[in-house]
Design an enzyme around this catalytic site. Structure first.
Site, PDB file in Angstrom:
ATOM      1  CG  HIS A 145     -33.936   0.465 -21.088  1.00 55.35           C
ATOM      2  ND1 HIS A 145     -33.555   0.267 -19.789  1.00 55.35           N
ATOM      3  CD2 HIS A 145     -35.030   1.274 -21.047  1.00 55.35           C
ATOM      4  CE1 HIS A 145     -34.380   0.932 -18.986  1.00 55.35           C
ATOM      5  NE2 HIS A 145     -35.280   1.546 -19.727  1.00 55.35           N
ATOM      6  CD  GLU A 174     -37.071   0.733 -25.825  1.00 54.85           C
ATOM      7  OE1 GLU A 174     -36.343   1.678 -25.510  1.00 54.85           O
ATOM      8  OE2 GLU A 174     -36.660  -0.434 -25.995  1.00 54.85           O
TER       9      GLU A 174
END
Length: 203
Positions: A141, A144
């Protein structure tokens, strides 16, 4: 995710969550390939529950869904966390390898950055290589949100070479980075709703 993690902090709740997510995805949207990410250490109430018991509960949910929906291919991804120390994240990787013959297909890392500072992804390199060497997929991840998100994607691509990046939408701002992602075959998991919630995109 605080309340979700608390609600799911029992073997029964984890099993039901996995089973329900797979069945619901197939019934409502005919999704036939699905990988569910979760952090087992955030589902065992700080050690109150045995970690393997939590993971096995997820595997039971996976198995039940597989019997009921044989057309669906599903797997589990165990997540490390940016707020965890090296030892905790190493345990997650060890557990992922241990249960890889029962439906655990990869490792990931997510979670808030301590103090909002840039995360040191280089510290994960030995664990990522161990997971990859054991045949697990690697997804990270990154990219973002935040002022350092773009730089973090570059670091992840250079040092960790993941199979996929969770989000990564900020890479669109850098043509050189986009070329690297294409050349290395790294998939970006783009989620429009998330892009709006994190304000990665204005509208």
């Amino acid at each position: 995710y605080h309340w979700t993690e608390l609600i799911q902090s029992s073997p029964l709740a984890v099993e039901r969550s996995v089973h329900g997510a797979i069945g619901g995805a197939y019934r409502s949207q005919r999704i036939t390939t699905l990988e569910l990410r979760f952090n087992p250490m955030k589902r065992n109430r700080g050690g109150e529950r045995d970690l393997d018991h939590i993971i096995l509960a997820a595997i039971r949910g996976l198995d039940r869904a597989g019997l009921e929906y044989p057309q669906v291919r599903a797997g589990l991804i165990l997540m490390m966390d940016r707020t965890f120390d090296r030892r905790q994240n190493a345990i997650i990787v060890e557990k992922a390898i241990h249960w890889s013959d029962r439906g655990v297909v990869g490792v990931d890392i997510a979670g808030p950055r301590p103090g909002g500072a840039r995360y040191d992804y280089a510290s994960l390199a030995p664990m990522v290589e161990t997971a990859r060497g054991a045949g697990l997929g690697v997804t990270i991840h990154v990219g973002e949100e935040g002022t350092t998100g773009l730089e973090e994607i570059g670091e992840v691509v250079e040092l960790l070479r993941p199979d996929r990046i969770g989000h990564g939408i900020l890479a669109a701002r850098d043509a050189v980075l986009m070329t690297q992602l294409r050349e290395l075959g790294i998939v970006l998991e783009i989620c429009p709703t998330s892009n709006l919630l994190t304000k990665a995109l204005p509208d």
